[in-house]
Design an enzyme around this catalytic site. Structure first.
Site, PDB file in Angstrom:
ATOM      1  N   LYS A   1       0.839  -1.228  -0.157  1.00 29.54           N
ATOM      2  CA  LYS A   1      -0.196  -0.031   0.051  1.00 29.54           C
ATOM      3  C   LYS A   1       1.023   1.199   0.101  1.00 29.54           C
ATOM      4  CE  LYS A   1      -0.402  -0.396   5.207  1.00 29.54           C
ATOM      5  NZ  LYS A   1      -1.229  -0.860   6.087  1.00 29.54           N
TER       6      LYS A   1
ATOM      7  N   TYR B   1      14.816  30.170   9.563  1.00 23.07           N
ATOM      8  CA  TYR B   1      13.454  30.851   9.924  1.00 23.07           C
ATOM      9  C   TYR B   1      13.628  31.194  11.185  1.00 23.07           C
ATOM     10  CZ  TYR B   1      11.280  30.265   5.491  1.00 23.07           C
ATOM     11  OH  TYR B   1      11.188  30.539   4.137  1.00 23.07           O
TER      12      TYR B   1
HETATM   13  C1  LIG Z   1      -0.208  -1.561   6.777  1.00 27.72           C
HETATM   14  C2  LIG Z   1      -0.990  -3.113   7.363  1.00 27.72           C
HETATM   15  C3  LIG Z   1      -0.170  -4.087   7.379  1.00 27.72           C
HETATM   16  C4  LIG Z   1       1.398  -4.094   7.219  1.00 27.72           C
HETATM   17  O1  LIG Z   1       1.771  -3.830   8.607  1.00 27.72           O
HETATM   18  P1  LIG Z   1       3.438  -3.603   8.826  1.00 27.72           P
HETATM   19  O2  LIG Z   1       3.486  -3.071  10.218  1.00 27.72           O
HETATM   20  O3  LIG Z   1       3.906  -2.568   8.112  1.00 27.72           O
HETATM   21  O4  LIG Z   1       3.950  -5.009   8.610  1.00 27.72           O
HETATM   22  C5  LIG Z   1      -0.728  -5.369   7.571  1.00 27.72           C
HETATM   23  N1  LIG Z   1      -1.977  -5.399   7.657  1.00 27.72           N
HETATM   24  C6  LIG Z   1      -3.033  -4.325   7.632  1.00 27.72           C
HETATM   25  C7  LIG Z   1      -4.547  -4.559   7.733  1.00 27.72           C
HETATM   26  C8  LIG Z   1      -2.559  -3.223   7.489  1.00 27.72           C
HETATM   27  O5  LIG Z   1      -3.231  -2.072   7.265  1.00 27.72           O
END
Ligand SMILES: *Cc1c(COP(=O)(O)O)cnc(C)c1O
Length: 377
Positions: free
Chosen positions: A51, A272
């Site tokens: 993702k 800044y």
């Molecule tokens: C993002 C996500 C993962 C992966 O999680 P990690 O901690 O990066 O391994 C797995 N399952 C779901 C439902 C997620 O949203």
């Protein structure tokens, strides 16, 4: 982190293409991390969570590489991400949408061969209706809320869904799944609480394999592995549980160019709001990455970059397009316009930057901006 990403064959100087930052992604290291996590989870199989463009590193390249390593299960968050990924992978790969079946997307989802994670009774009914109207079986993963209150069928609707599942012929359930809220902390009682809830789900729907563990869950007891594990961060070199012996390899290296150097006398303000005042004569370099490139403003006066293994502290505020670092510890003339410094690499891991910024490696990784030239090895 384990093995360091070696110097990437970059020129010492910024490239001719005009890029002022280079994000080097080691695809072989991702592949080795995948194989290592698969071995840890065996006999469960390992999916890949790709993702958010594979945590910012490039889902297209990474998914293809992982497919070549034997990965057949790919999770994205959104339907659009699945649409893009699906045609890049062979038909025996499955692409799952964690955020669920969006109303109106049923036909597109079925047509493209994308597998929705069903998160509610309503989504179940919509998917079943799509199967009826197409007169064919459609695949699905069923997600249950076991204590995170984020996604999935809530406990009070479990029994009703189980009844529907047991009479529905139009949907082929591939996995029952849930997600751990505290897998980064092996001591947390929430893990055991969610485990018990997941056992209840599995008891209600015993015919389906279980998909439960994210990266952190893989490092918990084997009982958490189920039939399919879902690592994300660990594939990309992020250690899911702080303080563990780290079996993973670093995957990213970030080198950013110097765009100006100067020497300032004691009392000079930097950046800044003039939050930093040089205590003595100081040599400074301005580096071409700022908060628009994923170096959070919370690194102001806290983080650092490295050159030749020497720590160069960030002084003053992080700007949108640049940071200023104190280079007094380096030999004079070592850095000039176009020289590269290490932001992520053998001397500074994602965990270091995340800690300095007061956040987690996930946020640093997914925030690395679009202005770097991405190089794959
Ligand atoms: C993002 C996500 C993962 C992966 O999680 P990690 O901690 O990066 O391994 C797995 N399952 C779901 C439902 C997620 O949203």
């Amino acid at each position: 982190m384990g093995g360091a990403v070696q110097r990437s064959g970059l020129d010492e100087m910024a490239g001719k293409g005009g890029a002022t930052g280079y994000l080097t992604v080691d695809l072989s290291a991702i592949a080795r991390n995948y194989l290592r996590l698969s071995a840890m989870a065996a006999p469960a199989r390992a999916a890949a969570v790709v993702k958010a463009d594979a945590y910012g590193l490039g889902a297209d390249r990474i998914a293809k590489k992982l497919y070549a390593c034997g990965c057949r299960h790919f999770f994205v968050a959104q339907f659009d991400e699945a649409l893009r990924l699906r045609p890049l992978l062979a038909n025996d790969a499955m692409v799952f949408v964690l955020n669920g079946l969006q109303p109106g997307n049923e036909m597109a989802c079925a047509r493209e061969g994308i597998v929705p994670v069903i998160n509610s009774l309503e989504q179940w009914r919509q998917w079943a209706a799509a199967a009826r109207s197409l007169d064919r079986q459609l695949p699905a993963v069923l997600q249950f809320d076991t204590g995170m209150s984020r996604l999935g069928v809530p406990p009070q609707e479990r029994a009703e869904l189980a009844e529907l599942v047991n009479v529905e012929r139009g949907i082929k359930v591939l996995f029952v799944m849930s997600h751990l809220a505290s897998a980064d902390d092996p001591e947390s009682v929430q893990n055991a609480d969610q485990f018990i809830e997941m056992e209840r789900v599995a008891a209600a729907l015993p015919q389906f394999p279980v998909c439960f563990a994210n990266s952190g869950g893989i490092f918990l007891d084997k009982a958490y592995h189920g039939a399919l594990v879902r690592p994300g961060i660990a594939l990309y070199g992020g250690l899911p549980i702080a303080g563990l012996a780290d079996p993973l390899e670093a995957v990213v290296r970030l080198d950013v160019a110097v765009v100006q150097t100067r020497t300032v006398p004691a009392g000079t303000r930097v950046g800044y709001s003039g939050t930093h005042v040089a205590a003595g004569e100081t040599r400074l370099a301005t580096i071409a990455a700022g908060y628009a490139d994923g170096l959070p403003r919370s690194l102001s006066g806290r983080g650092a970059v490295f050159c030749d293994g020497i720590r160069l502290p960030i002084v003053g505020r992080v700007s949108m397009d640049s940071i200023t670092v104190d280079i007094s510890a380096l030999p004079e003339g070592r850095l000039r316009f176009g020289s590269l410094v290490e932001v992520l690499g053998p001397h500074q891991t994602l965990e270091h930057v995340a800690r300095d910024a007061g956040t987690i490696p996930y946020e640093i990784l997914t925030g690395l901006g679009r202005r770097y030239e991405r190089r794959y090895r």
